[in-house]
Motif scaffolding. Structure first.
Motif, PDB file in Angstrom:
ATOM      1  N   VAL A   1       0.832  -1.206   0.000  1.00 32.64           N
ATOM      2  CA  VAL A   1       0.000   0.000   0.000  1.00 32.64           C
ATOM      3  C   VAL A   1       0.865   1.253   0.000  1.00 32.64           C
ATOM      4  CG1 VAL A   1      -1.717   1.312   1.289  1.00 32.64           C
ATOM      5  CG2 VAL A   1      -1.941  -1.165   1.083  1.00 32.64           C
ATOM      6  N   LEU A   2       1.956   1.211   0.753  1.00 34.36           N
ATOM      7  CA  LEU A   2       2.850   2.367   0.771  1.00 34.36           C
ATOM      8  C   LEU A   2       3.446   2.609  -0.612  1.00 34.36           C
ATOM      9  CD1 LEU A   2       4.744   1.965   4.168  1.00 34.36           C
ATOM     10  CD2 LEU A   2       2.955   3.610   3.587  1.00 34.36           C
ATOM     11  N   ARG A   3       3.817   1.536  -1.278  1.00 32.72           N
ATOM     12  CA  ARG A   3       4.359   1.688  -2.637  1.00 32.72           C
ATOM     13  C   ARG A   3       3.296   2.256  -3.575  1.00 32.72           C
ATOM     14  NH1 ARG A   3       8.183  -2.948  -4.991  1.00 32.72           N
ATOM     15  NH2 ARG A   3       9.350  -2.147  -3.215  1.00 32.72           N
ATOM     16  N   HIS A   4       2.059   1.783  -3.406  1.00 30.79           N
ATOM     17  CA  HIS A   4       0.944   2.287  -4.195  1.00 30.79           C
ATOM     18  C   HIS A   4       0.745   3.780  -3.946  1.00 30.79           C
ATOM     19  CE1 HIS A   4      -3.292   2.851  -5.440  1.00 30.79           C
ATOM     20  NE2 HIS A   4      -3.120   1.795  -6.205  1.00 30.79           N
ATOM     21  N   GLY A   5       0.806   4.179  -2.677  1.00 30.79           N
ATOM     22  CA  GLY A   5       0.643   5.586  -2.334  1.00 30.79           C
ATOM     23  C   GLY A   5       1.770   6.445  -2.874  1.00 30.79           C
ATOM     24  N   LEU A   6       2.997   5.944  -2.792  1.00 29.39           N
ATOM     25  CA  LEU A   6       4.140   6.680  -3.323  1.00 29.39           C
ATOM     26  C   LEU A   6       4.034   6.839  -4.839  1.00 29.39           C
ATOM     27  CD1 LEU A   6       6.993   5.033  -1.224  1.00 29.39           C
ATOM     28  CD2 LEU A   6       6.292   7.433  -1.100  1.00 29.39           C
ATOM     29  N   ALA A   7       3.577   5.767  -5.511  1.00 28.09           N
ATOM     30  CA  ALA A   7       3.424   5.836  -6.964  1.00 28.09           C
ATOM     31  C   ALA A   7       2.357   6.860  -7.347  1.00 28.09           C
ATOM     32  CB  ALA A   7       3.053   4.462  -7.517  1.00 28.09           C
TER      33      ALA A   7
ATOM     34  N   ALA B   1       1.512   9.421  -5.708  1.00 30.00           N
ATOM     35  CA  ALA B   1       2.025  10.757  -5.404  1.00 30.00           C
ATOM     36  C   ALA B   1       3.171  11.158  -6.321  1.00 30.00           C
ATOM     37  CB  ALA B   1       2.485  10.816  -3.948  1.00 30.00           C
ATOM     38  N   GLY B   2       3.516  10.283  -7.273  1.00 30.89           N
ATOM     39  CA  GLY B   2       4.594  10.589  -8.211  1.00 30.89           C
ATOM     40  C   GLY B   2       5.975  10.428  -7.630  1.00 30.89           C
ATOM     41  N   ARG B   3       6.090   9.738  -6.507  1.00 21.69           N
ATOM     42  CA  ARG B   3       7.382   9.577  -5.844  1.00 21.69           C
ATOM     43  C   ARG B   3       8.004   8.203  -6.083  1.00 21.69           C
ATOM     44  NH1 ARG B   3       5.804  10.974   0.146  1.00 21.69           N
ATOM     45  NH2 ARG B   3       7.910  10.157   0.483  1.00 21.69           N
ATOM     46  N   TYR B   4       7.296   7.343  -6.796  1.00 27.47           N
ATOM     47  CA  TYR B   4       7.800   6.001  -7.080  1.00 27.47           C
ATOM     48  C   TYR B   4       7.417   5.656  -8.508  1.00 27.47           C
ATOM     49  CZ  TYR B   4       8.356   0.936  -6.743  1.00 27.47           C
ATOM     50  OH  TYR B   4       8.736  -0.373  -6.949  1.00 27.47           O
ATOM     51  N   LEU B   5       8.381   5.263  -9.294  1.00 26.84           N
ATOM     52  CA  LEU B   5       8.152   4.958 -10.709  1.00 26.84           C
ATOM     53  C   LEU B   5       8.718   3.597 -11.064  1.00 26.84           C
ATOM     54  CD1 LEU B   5       9.236   8.295 -12.466  1.00 26.84           C
ATOM     55  CD2 LEU B   5       6.911   7.555 -11.978  1.00 26.84           C
ATOM     56  N   VAL B   6       8.011   2.905 -11.945  1.00 23.73           N
ATOM     57  CA  VAL B   6       8.546   1.694 -12.576  1.00 23.73           C
ATOM     58  C   VAL B   6       8.756   2.037 -14.049  1.00 23.73           C
ATOM     59  CG1 VAL B   6       8.176  -0.727 -13.115  1.00 23.73           C
ATOM     60  CG2 VAL B   6       7.357   0.204 -10.938  1.00 23.73           C
ATOM     61  N   VAL B   7      10.001   1.957 -14.499  1.00 19.97           N
ATOM     62  CA  VAL B   7      10.368   2.458 -15.827  1.00 19.97           C
ATOM     63  C   VAL B   7      11.089   1.370 -16.613  1.00 19.97           C
ATOM     64  CG1 VAL B   7      11.850   4.112 -17.027  1.00 19.97           C
ATOM     65  CG2 VAL B   7      10.521   4.856 -15.062  1.00 19.97           C
ATOM     66  N   ARG B   8      10.741   1.266 -17.895  1.00 15.33           N
ATOM     67  CA  ARG B   8      11.475   0.379 -18.814  1.00 15.33           C
ATOM     68  C   ARG B   8      12.241   1.252 -19.806  1.00 15.33           C
ATOM     69  NH1 ARG B   8       9.883  -4.924 -18.584  1.00 15.33           N
ATOM     70  NH2 ARG B   8       7.959  -5.311 -17.408  1.00 15.33           N
ATOM     71  N   CYS B   9      13.477   0.879 -20.063  1.00 15.92           N
ATOM     72  CA  CYS B   9      14.310   1.665 -20.971  1.00 15.92           C
ATOM     73  C   CYS B   9      15.106   0.734 -21.881  1.00 15.92           C
ATOM     74  CB  CYS B   9      15.273   2.542 -20.153  1.00 15.92           C
ATOM     75  SG  CYS B   9      16.358   3.581 -21.160  1.00 15.92           S
ATOM     76  N   ARG B  10      15.033   0.977 -23.192  1.00 18.28           N
ATOM     77  CA  ARG B  10      15.828   0.184 -24.148  1.00 18.28           C
ATOM     78  C   ARG B  10      17.179   0.841 -24.359  1.00 18.28           C
ATOM     79  NH1 ARG B  10      12.214  -2.334 -29.073  1.00 18.28           N
ATOM     80  NH2 ARG B  10      10.533  -3.189 -27.781  1.00 18.28           N
ATOM     81  N   LEU B  11      18.202  -0.007 -24.363  1.00 20.14           N
ATOM     82  CA  LEU B  11      19.571   0.471 -24.542  1.00 20.14           C
ATOM     83  C   LEU B  11      20.267  -0.356 -25.622  1.00 20.14           C
ATOM     84  CD1 LEU B  11      20.692   0.643 -20.792  1.00 20.14           C
ATOM     85  CD2 LEU B  11      19.968   2.577 -22.218  1.00 20.14           C
ATOM     86  N   LYS B  12      21.314   0.211 -26.210  1.00 16.80           N
ATOM     87  CA  LYS B  12      22.200  -0.573 -27.068  1.00 16.80           C
ATOM     88  C   LYS B  12      23.011  -1.516 -26.192  1.00 16.80           C
ATOM     89  CE  LYS B  12      21.114   1.554 -30.911  1.00 16.80           C
ATOM     90  NZ  LYS B  12      20.378   0.849 -31.985  1.00 16.80           N
TER      91      LYS B  12
END
Length: 393
Positions: free
Chosen positions: A306-312, A314-325
């Motif tokens: 729930v804390l992670r949900h609340g942080l997300a 509030a814009g304070r927790y992100l799950v990000v995917r990034c493509r790299l060479k």
């Protein structure tokens, strides 16, 4: 009757909520009550008013947690055997606490409805008295003592807002406040109930003019996940409660996070529903306002989610995917960019073998901590401007 049993819980001022509402806001900390919630009040009054013969036959209840613990402790204090039916998969801390208070715990199935059926069958077979979690005058009267405490602690209270499930808490509080203010000739206190939007039986029932069953969706506020109001509590809420508002899962998680960070109170999602109502709604809350923190029995694993949900939210927790060479130093460069942007990397997963990737590409899954929505948006925009292929989950 309750003075030697229930703890007079503190009323603490919340500066942050006061600033948001534009007037004094206080938190009534029933999360600090014995058994971790207000439920001991109603359970004790109900069992104490049984005859000696009835108590000798034992009591039975069905609950996912808070009512179970309240009945277990009340029964042990009154020398009465308690059997509690809990859903299979109920949080282990709640099961352990219920047993520690002296109750026998049984698991008839995965839902509270199955537990209710099993409890009523047990009562019919053994003569044990079924202790309803909300729909009984003695239970309502016990919960109403919270309203009397609030009046002692804050005589000029104008609004009380708190969680509504089956309606026992807020109908009891409203009844006590209405009777006390009428007796003293003072202005009536406005009472507002807050229900989880995914389990909102009262708005539908009030609109229909009678208790109505609704389909309950999964909600983190399992303590107020009730599909139908009680007959008694519906009548009391319809007569005495000024409004029942609904709150989203996002509001519940942010309210829980607020209670932990700003008020230093550990509260379960249902227990934070009143705070969620203050944060989400522009309803005209007359001040001073008291928000009930009705319970604090939250499983540590659920708390972390729930804390992670609340942080997300509030814009304070992100799950990000990034493509790299797929070349030496690519990941180090990305992490360095994030460090320069003031973003904290909590976790990194490096994937090379995915069907969606081209040869020579890798994908990085990152869990990131930021300072808020503005910081998150700025960091993602800066990375995209640098040519990174970013997807925010």
């Amino acid at each position: 009757m309750l003075r030697a049993v229930a703890v007079p819980t503190p009323l603490i001022h919340s500066r942050a909520l006061s600033e948001a509402i534009g007037g004094p806001v206080y938190l009534k900390c029933e999360n600090l009550q014995r058994t971790g919630s207000f439920k001991i009040r109603g359970a004790y009054v109900r069992i104490a008013r049984l005859s000696e013969a009835e108590r000798a036959g034992g009591v039975v209840a069905a609950s996912a947690g808070n009512h179970a613990q309240g009945v277990a402790l009340a029964a042990s204090m009154l020398g009465c055997k308690a059997t509690v039916f809990m859903p299979a998969g109920a949080p282990l801390p709640k099961v352990a606490a219920t047993r520690a208070y002296g109750a026998e715990v049984r698991f008839p199935g995965p839902t509270v409805d199955e537990c209710l059926v099993a409890a009523e069958e047990h009562a019919a077979e053994t003569g044990a008295v079924f202790i309803h979690p909300f729909d009984h005058p003695d239970v309502v009267a016990g919960q109403g003592t919270i309203g009397l405490e609030i009046l002692e602690q804050l005589p000029d209270v104008a609004t009380v807002v708190g969680a509504v499930g089956g309606g026992g808490l807020m109908s009891g509080v409203a009844s006590a406040l209405r009777a006390a203010r009428k007796a003293e000739g003072g202005p009536q206190v406005k009472v507002v109930g807050a229900q989880a939007k995914r389990a909102a039986a009262f708005p539908a029932s009030l609109a229909a003019g009678r208790p109505t069953t609704v389909t309950v969706q999964p909600t983190m506020a399992d303590g107020i996940s009730v599909g139908r109001p009680g007959d008694l509590t519906y009548d009391l809420v319809a007569e005495l409660v000024d409004a029942v508002v609904t709150v989203t899962e996002e509001s519940l998680s942010q309210a829980l996070l607020f209670c932990l960070e700003r008020a230093k109170q550990v509260v379960e999602p249902a227990g934070a529903a009143g705070v969620a109502a203050l944060m989400e709604h522009s309803y005209a809350f007359r001040t001073p306002v008291v928000a009930l923190l009705s319970g604090g029995n939250i499983d540590p694993l659920l708390l972390s989610k729930v804390l992670r949900h609340g942080l997300a939210d509030a814009g304070r927790y992100l799950v990000v995917r990034c493509r790299l060479k797929d070349r030496p130093g690519a990941l180090v460069t990305l992490l360095s960019e994030l460090a320069e942007l003031g973003v904290n990397v909590l976790d990194v997963m490096h994937e090379r073998v995915l069907a969606r990737l081209h040869v020579g590409e890798v994908e990085v899954l990152m869990h990131l901590e930021t300072q808020g929505t503005g910081h998150s948006e700025d960091a993602i925009a800066r990375l995209r401007a640098e040519g990174y292929d970013i997807t925010v989950s």
